[in-house]
Scaffold this motif. Structure first.
Motif, PDB file in Angstrom:
ATOM      1  N   PRO A  19       1.047  -1.337   0.021  1.00 47.47           N
ATOM      2  CA  PRO A  19       0.226  -0.151   0.130  1.00 47.47           C
ATOM      3  C   PRO A  19       0.937   1.246  -0.196  1.00 47.47           C
ATOM      4  N   GLY A  20       0.832   2.029  -0.903  1.00 51.93           N
ATOM      5  CA  GLY A  20       1.502   3.250  -1.135  1.00 51.93           C
ATOM      6  C   GLY A  20       2.889   3.212  -1.549  1.00 51.93           C
ATOM      7  N   VAL A  21       3.223   2.056  -2.144  1.00 54.77           N
ATOM      8  CA  VAL A  21       4.582   1.746  -2.475  1.00 54.77           C
ATOM      9  C   VAL A  21       4.583   1.213  -3.973  1.00 54.77           C
ATOM     10  N   THR A  22       5.321   1.912  -4.767  1.00 53.11           N
ATOM     11  CA  THR A  22       5.363   1.336  -6.145  1.00 53.11           C
ATOM     12  C   THR A  22       6.556   1.283  -6.482  1.00 53.11           C
ATOM     13  N   ALA A  23       7.127  -0.171  -7.230  1.00 50.63           N
ATOM     14  CA  ALA A  23       8.569  -0.431  -7.557  1.00 50.63           C
ATOM     15  C   ALA A  23       8.588   0.048  -9.159  1.00 50.63           C
ATOM     16  N   ILE A  24       9.422   0.919  -9.580  1.00 53.98           N
ATOM     17  CA  ILE A  24       9.538   1.218 -10.652  1.00 53.98           C
ATOM     18  C   ILE A  24      10.774   0.691 -11.396  1.00 53.98           C
ATOM     19  N   TYR A  25      10.515  -0.393 -12.149  1.00 59.47           N
ATOM     20  CA  TYR A  25      11.471  -1.414 -12.569  1.00 59.47           C
ATOM     21  C   TYR A  25      11.938  -0.828 -14.223  1.00 59.47           C
ATOM     22  N   GLU A  26      13.128  -1.174 -14.478  1.00 61.51           N
ATOM     23  CA  GLU A  26      13.850  -1.008 -15.652  1.00 61.51           C
ATOM     24  C   GLU A  26      14.107  -2.309 -16.431  1.00 61.51           C
ATOM     25  N   PRO A  27      13.236  -2.834 -17.073  1.00 58.29           N
ATOM     26  CA  PRO A  27      13.624  -4.138 -17.360  1.00 58.29           C
ATOM     27  C   PRO A  27      14.595  -4.490 -18.703  1.00 58.29           C
ATOM     28  N   HIS A  28      14.913  -3.338 -19.406  1.00 57.71           N
ATOM     29  CA  HIS A  28      15.578  -3.200 -20.652  1.00 57.71           C
ATOM     30  C   HIS A  28      17.078  -3.249 -20.845  1.00 57.71           C
ATOM     31  N   ILE A  38       7.450   5.986  -2.736  1.00 61.75           N
ATOM     32  CA  ILE A  38       6.793   5.708  -1.560  1.00 61.75           C
ATOM     33  C   ILE A  38       5.890   6.824  -1.001  1.00 61.75           C
ATOM     34  N   GLU A  39       4.514   6.785  -0.964  1.00 58.91           N
ATOM     35  CA  GLU A  39       3.525   7.884  -0.800  1.00 58.91           C
ATOM     36  C   GLU A  39       3.168   7.790   0.589  1.00 58.91           C
ATOM     37  N   GLY A  40       2.928   9.193   1.158  1.00 61.76           N
ATOM     38  CA  GLY A  40       2.255   9.511   2.526  1.00 61.76           C
ATOM     39  C   GLY A  40       1.033  10.226   2.076  1.00 61.76           C
ATOM     40  N   GLU A  41       0.409  10.774   3.094  1.00 62.07           N
ATOM     41  CA  GLU A  41      -0.627  11.476   2.887  1.00 62.07           C
ATOM     42  C   GLU A  41      -0.603  12.849   2.214  1.00 62.07           C
ATOM     43  N   THR A  42       0.581  13.488   2.494  1.00 59.72           N
ATOM     44  CA  THR A  42       0.688  14.807   1.932  1.00 59.72           C
ATOM     45  C   THR A  42       1.775  14.969   0.931  1.00 59.72           C
ATOM     46  N   LYS A  66       1.107  14.172  -5.919  1.00 59.06           N
ATOM     47  CA  LYS A  66       1.911  14.810  -4.536  1.00 59.06           C
ATOM     48  C   LYS A  66       3.371  15.483  -4.656  1.00 59.06           C
ATOM     49  N   PRO A  67       3.742  16.329  -3.879  1.00 60.62           N
ATOM     50  CA  PRO A  67       5.341  16.988  -4.039  1.00 60.62           C
ATOM     51  C   PRO A  67       6.175  15.697  -3.752  1.00 60.62           C
ATOM     52  N   VAL A  68       7.132  15.435  -4.563  1.00 54.40           N
ATOM     53  CA  VAL A  68       8.142  14.585  -4.357  1.00 54.40           C
ATOM     54  C   VAL A  68       9.316  14.839  -3.918  1.00 54.40           C
ATOM     55  N   ILE A  69       9.952  13.996  -3.010  1.00 50.63           N
ATOM     56  CA  ILE A  69      11.376  14.227  -2.269  1.00 50.63           C
ATOM     57  C   ILE A  69      12.112  13.156  -3.047  1.00 50.63           C
ATOM     58  N   LEU A  70      13.500  13.482  -3.574  1.00 47.94           N
ATOM     59  CA  LEU A  70      14.095  12.432  -3.997  1.00 47.94           C
ATOM     60  C   LEU A  70      15.400  12.246  -2.918  1.00 47.94           C
ATOM     61  N   VAL A  71      15.570  11.005  -3.012  1.00 50.26           N
ATOM     62  CA  VAL A  71      16.714  10.600  -2.150  1.00 50.26           C
ATOM     63  C   VAL A  71      17.481   9.371  -2.720  1.00 50.26           C
ATOM     64  N   ASN A  72      18.711   9.401  -2.672  1.00 50.31           N
ATOM     65  CA  ASN A  72      19.662   8.337  -3.404  1.00 50.31           C
ATOM     66  C   ASN A  72      20.221   7.344  -2.371  1.00 50.31           C
ATOM     67  N   SER A  73      19.879   6.174  -2.571  1.00 47.24           N
ATOM     68  CA  SER A  73      20.292   4.997  -1.793  1.00 47.24           C
ATOM     69  C   SER A  73      21.978   4.946  -1.926  1.00 47.24           C
ATOM     70  N   LEU A 150       6.328  12.096   5.498  1.00 44.26           N
ATOM     71  CA  LEU A 150       5.474  12.126   4.272  1.00 44.26           C
ATOM     72  C   LEU A 150       4.023  12.505   4.730  1.00 44.26           C
ATOM     73  N   GLY A 151       3.779  12.536   6.035  1.00 41.21           N
ATOM     74  CA  GLY A 151       2.465  12.873   6.390  1.00 41.21           C
ATOM     75  C   GLY A 151       1.460  11.256   6.348  1.00 41.21           C
TER      76      GLY A 151
END
Length: 284
Positions: A19-28, A38-42, A66-73, A150-151
């Protein structure tokens, strides 16, 4: 087994993994890197921006308003390629790594990543792998323990040196989710990239993770995105056996035998023959 989200992108495949988590996969491309929205309420947080061969910002804007915060692992090329499309990104506060990411001079694609065989794409590519490179971006340094609110959902930064010194994970403690980056995933884990002295550091990180997060669900950045946290205990035991010389490694043909691969079924450990103070401690 995962729910694929319809998307017009020809490069990315989004999957709902929680719930609220989407994996964005690059298969090519053979790296098969996975970024996470990863989404919160705000607001929402994007962990990593991928290879930069497709426009991940457009996919994110399709998935959330929603506004998006970018973080690098961490700052390897396959995780920071589209950082430049965002106003800023967040990276662990290690000045040398921050400066490299800001300049675009991060760990660059090698010949294997640029080879035509690296690309699994039926259409006509709109990019040239031979000239592909990262671009400068604005970096906001963060410390271990920093919390992204993220609210209704908080993500806590954990420093996890091993794969690289600047590696982090994000913990969603309320939902018992751990976003692992490249430190942990169900495939060969590379423990030598920043020198053989990093192997015991990697082991210490795994010990810390196994003690705290074995009952969490892991979301990994390569290969299969979802893994059970109990695997952390298995990885801890595997590292211990490798460093104690209790298991045998196979020579890695990709590096003409300079590296050793230790196979543990669902995962593996790769390190150099120089990773221990005593060469006799690592069976060959």
């Amino acid at each position: 087994e995962l729910k694929k989200i319809p998307c017009e992108s020809i490069w990315f495949e989004p999957y709902r993994v929680a719930p609220g988590v989407t994996a964005i996969y690059e298969p090519h491309h053979f790296q098969e890197v996975i970024s996470y929205l990863i989404e919160g309420e705000t607001s929402a947080l994007l962990l990593d921006s991928g290879m930069g061969l497709g426009n991940i910002k457009a996919v994110v804007e399709f998935l959330t308003d929603k506004p998006v915060i970018l973080v690098n692992s961490h700052s390897h090329f396959d995780h920071v390629g589209d950082d430049w499309r965002f106003p800023e990104t967040h990276l662990l506060d290690l000045p040398d790594y921050v400066k490299k990411l800001e300049s675009g001079d991060v760990f660059q694609p090698d010949a294997e990543n640029r080879a035509p065989e690296a690309l699994w794409f039926d259409g006509e590519p709109w990019f040239d792998l031979k000239t592909w490179h990262t671009k400068p971006c604005k970096v906001v340094p963060i410390e271990e323990g920093h919390v992204f609110d993220l609210g209704g959902r908080s993500l806590r930064v954990i420093s996890t040196p091993g794969h690289t010194k600047d590696s982090i994970m994000l913990a969603d403690d309320e939902n018992k989710l751990l976003f692992t980056g490249d430190t942990i995933y169900p495939a060969p884990m590379y423990a030598y990239i920043e020198g053989p002295e990093m192997v015991p550091v990697y082991y210490s990180t795994v010990i810390k993770l196994a003690a705290r997060f074995a009952d969490y669900t892991l979301f990994c950045s390569h290969n299969n995105p979802v893994w059970e946290g109990c695997a952390l205990k298995e990885i801890e035991e595997a590292f211990g056996k490798v460093l104690a010389g209790e298991v045998r490694g196979e020579a890695d043909p990709k590096t003409e035998g300079d590296n050793l691969f230790y196979n543990f079924g669902d995962f593996g450990i790769v390190l150099t023959k120089r990773s221990n103070a005593s060469e006799d401690a690592i069976p060959m």
